[in-house]
Structure formats: structure tokens, C-alpha cells
Design a protein around this motif. Sequence first.
Motif, PDB file in Angstrom:
ATOM      1  N   PRO A   1       0.603  -1.291  -0.123  1.00  0.00           N
ATOM      2  CA  PRO A   1      -0.098  -0.115   0.128  1.00  0.00           C
ATOM      3  C   PRO A   1       0.740   1.153  -0.039  1.00  0.00           C
ATOM      4  N   HIS A   2       2.140   1.483   0.956  1.00  0.00           N
ATOM      5  CA  HIS A   2       2.667   2.301   0.567  1.00  0.00           C
ATOM      6  C   HIS A   2       4.067   2.673  -0.659  1.00  0.00           C
ATOM      7  N   ARG A   3       3.559   1.602  -1.674  1.00  0.00           N
ATOM      8  CA  ARG A   3       5.025   1.305  -2.632  1.00  0.00           C
ATOM      9  C   ARG A   3       5.348   2.369  -3.559  1.00  0.00           C
ATOM     10  N   ARG A   4       3.578   3.195  -3.715  1.00  0.00           N
ATOM     11  CA  ARG A   4       3.842   3.805  -5.047  1.00  0.00           C
ATOM     12  C   ARG A   4       4.298   5.390  -4.454  1.00  0.00           C
TER      13      ARG A   4
ATOM     14  N   LEU B   1       1.893   6.788 -13.234  1.00  0.00           N
ATOM     15  CA  LEU B   1       2.208   7.247 -12.001  1.00  0.00           C
ATOM     16  C   LEU B   1       1.202   7.422 -10.988  1.00  0.00           C
ATOM     17  N   LEU B   2       1.605   8.445 -10.767  1.00  0.00           N
ATOM     18  CA  LEU B   2       0.984   9.635  -9.945  1.00  0.00           C
ATOM     19  C   LEU B   2      -0.214   8.957  -9.864  1.00  0.00           C
ATOM     20  N   GLU B   3      -1.636   8.379 -10.631  1.00  0.00           N
ATOM     21  CA  GLU B   3      -2.521   8.205 -10.224  1.00  0.00           C
ATOM     22  C   GLU B   3      -2.639   6.844  -9.556  1.00  0.00           C
ATOM     23  N   GLN B   4      -1.935   6.292  -9.105  1.00  0.00           N
ATOM     24  CA  GLN B   4      -1.461   4.855  -9.104  1.00  0.00           C
ATOM     25  C   GLN B   4      -0.920   5.018  -7.303  1.00  0.00           C
ATOM     26  N   VAL B   5      -1.084   6.618  -7.076  1.00  0.00           N
ATOM     27  CA  VAL B   5      -0.202   6.548  -5.410  1.00  0.00           C
ATOM     28  C   VAL B   5      -1.424   6.916  -5.019  1.00  0.00           C
ATOM     29  N   ALA B   6      -1.336   6.076  -3.634  1.00  0.00           N
ATOM     30  CA  ALA B   6      -2.657   6.635  -3.080  1.00  0.00           C
ATOM     31  C   ALA B   6      -3.165   7.346  -2.045  1.00  0.00           C
ATOM     32  N   ASP B   7      -4.390   8.046  -2.317  1.00  0.00           N
ATOM     33  CA  ASP B   7      -5.092   9.725  -1.514  1.00  0.00           C
ATOM     34  C   ASP B   7      -4.498   9.972  -0.402  1.00  0.00           C
ATOM     35  N   THR B   8      -3.419   9.554   0.055  1.00  0.00           N
ATOM     36  CA  THR B   8      -3.281  10.090   1.611  1.00  0.00           C
ATOM     37  C   THR B   8      -3.078  11.054   1.992  1.00  0.00           C
ATOM     38  N   GLU B   9      -3.936  11.793   2.889  1.00  0.00           N
ATOM     39  CA  GLU B   9      -4.647  13.346   3.193  1.00  0.00           C
ATOM     40  C   GLU B   9      -3.258  13.869   4.285  1.00  0.00           C
ATOM     41  N   PRO B  10      -2.121  14.692   3.388  1.00  0.00           N
ATOM     42  CA  PRO B  10      -1.118  15.428   3.865  1.00  0.00           C
ATOM     43  C   PRO B  10      -1.276  15.649   5.533  1.00  0.00           C
ATOM     44  N   GLY B  11      -0.461  15.541   6.072  1.00  0.00           N
ATOM     45  CA  GLY B  11      -0.370  15.934   8.048  1.00  0.00           C
ATOM     46  C   GLY B  11      -0.756  17.563   7.550  1.00  0.00           C
TER      47      GLY B  11
END
Length: 332
Positions: A23-26, A118-128
Motif C-alpha cells: 500500500p505504500h510502494r507507489r 504512475l501518479l494516479e496509482q499513488v494512494a490519496d493519503t491526506e497529508p498532515g
Amino acid sequence: MCQDVLDRARRGDEHAFRELTDPHRRELHLHCYRILGSLADAEDALQETLLAAWRGLDGFEGRASLRAWLYRIATHRCLNALRDAGRRRPPEPQPPFAPPEPTRRTDVTWLQPYPDHLLEQVADTEPGPEARYRSKEAVELAFVAGLQHLPPRQTAVLVLRDVLGFSTSEVASMLDTSTTAVKGTLQRARAQLRARPSPGSVVPPGSPGERDLTQRFAAAFTAGDVEGVVRLLTDDAWLTMPPAPHEYHGRAAIADLLTTFTAWRGRRHLRLVATRANTHPALACYLARPAEPTAHPAGLLVLRPDGDRIGAVTWFLGHGLTRWFGLPPTVP
């Protein structure tokens, strides 16, 4: 994170380890790219990160999240790469024509584009809450190029704090330093980044205006219409050519370069294939001699729209980019 999965991974279960890290790879790959500016180096750093995590999983005590622990490892791998005197630098290409004297030369020649798919495969993690940049904004070429001019530790601190939003104490723990040192490093990094020229107003990605501008540029460039290309540029546009150090500023300087290229190109057939890089429209170039039925890769053009014109053209030279963008090795 499931404790059972962690325990199985610690016992050597590779499937459990992938369940933890996939889940964190991309996002880790993108993190390495931001710091290193190179797709190839980012891939190497990611593989080293995962190997170090696999070997050091017993040392993960759970005081921080697994994600923060992985970012710690990845950041140190990137810093090691930046400090390495033997870091790969692509050789300066020898163009088949003599380019005109550039406006200036840069020492950041390893910069590469990042494919939007590749950007689209990055999980949409809300930044701090500490983040100052939006995720998409922090992958634009101007931002990534600006990072390459900072000292390595400043780059790491700025990305961890202002892009990912880790707290000062978290960053200090990741980098084995004090919160006071992090604050001072961050202040210097922000000041240096502010001192660099910032892009103008950017057209919304994928908008009709952006598509029209890209199509007009492609038509003029393919036809060898130098005047048509130049009319689409802002007065203070830049054209850069990684990994060549040449940078051309302003319409006149860019026109000289394009005129030289067009004269050399002659009757060679040019075909452009649309793609996207670093949230901007991009065009993969393929060239073929008049008698050849097949065109071969000749670089990648990334356009940065600025209002109703183009403020920057980054012409990535070299032939190794097609696989990253999912493009064919040749075209008819």
C-alpha cells in the motif's frame, strides 16, 4: 496494520511483508523521485528501502506508524545516494547538430519526467496539517527541479514537512537530529526555494484550453513551423534539455535552437505521441529518415502552460523513457 500480518512477516513470510508494504510502494517511489529527481535512481532507492525494511523488520518497535518507519528508511537511502560521489550522472548527449550557445548552463542534468499514470496509482493519503504544498503541485517539474538545487538535507526536510506534512518532531526522529535543527534547516530550504523563479498561472490540467494549446504546439512543431511555435510561447519562456546542460531563455534564443534543429531535421519524418508528465501535457517524439518506415524515440517534450501560452518547454533527451510512460519502442 494487523499484528498477525506483522508477526508473519517477521517470521519470514514474504506474502505478509508485501501485504504490509504494497500500500505504500507507489508513494515511496514518488517520495524518492522528489528528492532525487530521477526515475531510475528513485526505483533503485525504492528497492533498497524495501530490502532494508525486510531485513530490519524485527527492529520496528511500533512507536511510529509503519508508514513513517518506511519513509525514514527511504529518506536515508535517498540521502546516501545524493552524497555518493559515484552517483550516476547521464553522459552529456552529443547532438547530431551543433546547438547555438545557450543562455546558461545548469549542473542539474539528471532530472527526468514522472509519468502521470504512475501518479494516479499513488494512494490519496491526506497529508498532515504541516503540509504547505498540494500533492499534485509538489510533483510539477519546476518544484522538483528547484529541489535539486538545495543541499540534500534541506531537500529531505522540506519534502517531509511541507509536502508530506510530518511534524517537526517526527522529522527530527526520522533524521536522527533535534527539532531545533529541523526548524533551522526548513527555514533555509524555504528561503532558497522562494528565491527561485516561480511559474505563472497554470491552465487547469486536462482543460479544453490546455488541450487546444498542446494541439497547436504539436502541429507547429511537427510541421517545422518555428514561428508558429514561438508565437505560442510567453516572452520569458524557458527551454531546457536534460540531460544536456543547455538552457534557452526567451523567444529569440528558443527560436535559434528550433531553427537549427529544423534545418538538421530536413526531410526526416517526425511523429508526436501525446502523454502526460508531472501533471503537464507531454509529447513523445519519434523520428525516421525519409526512406525508413519506422520512427524511433527522439526524446520527450513536457509543456508547462502559462495562461493562454506556454511558459516552459522541457525537452528530455535520451531513449530510455518510453517504457516508463507505457509508450511503444517504435511507431510507423
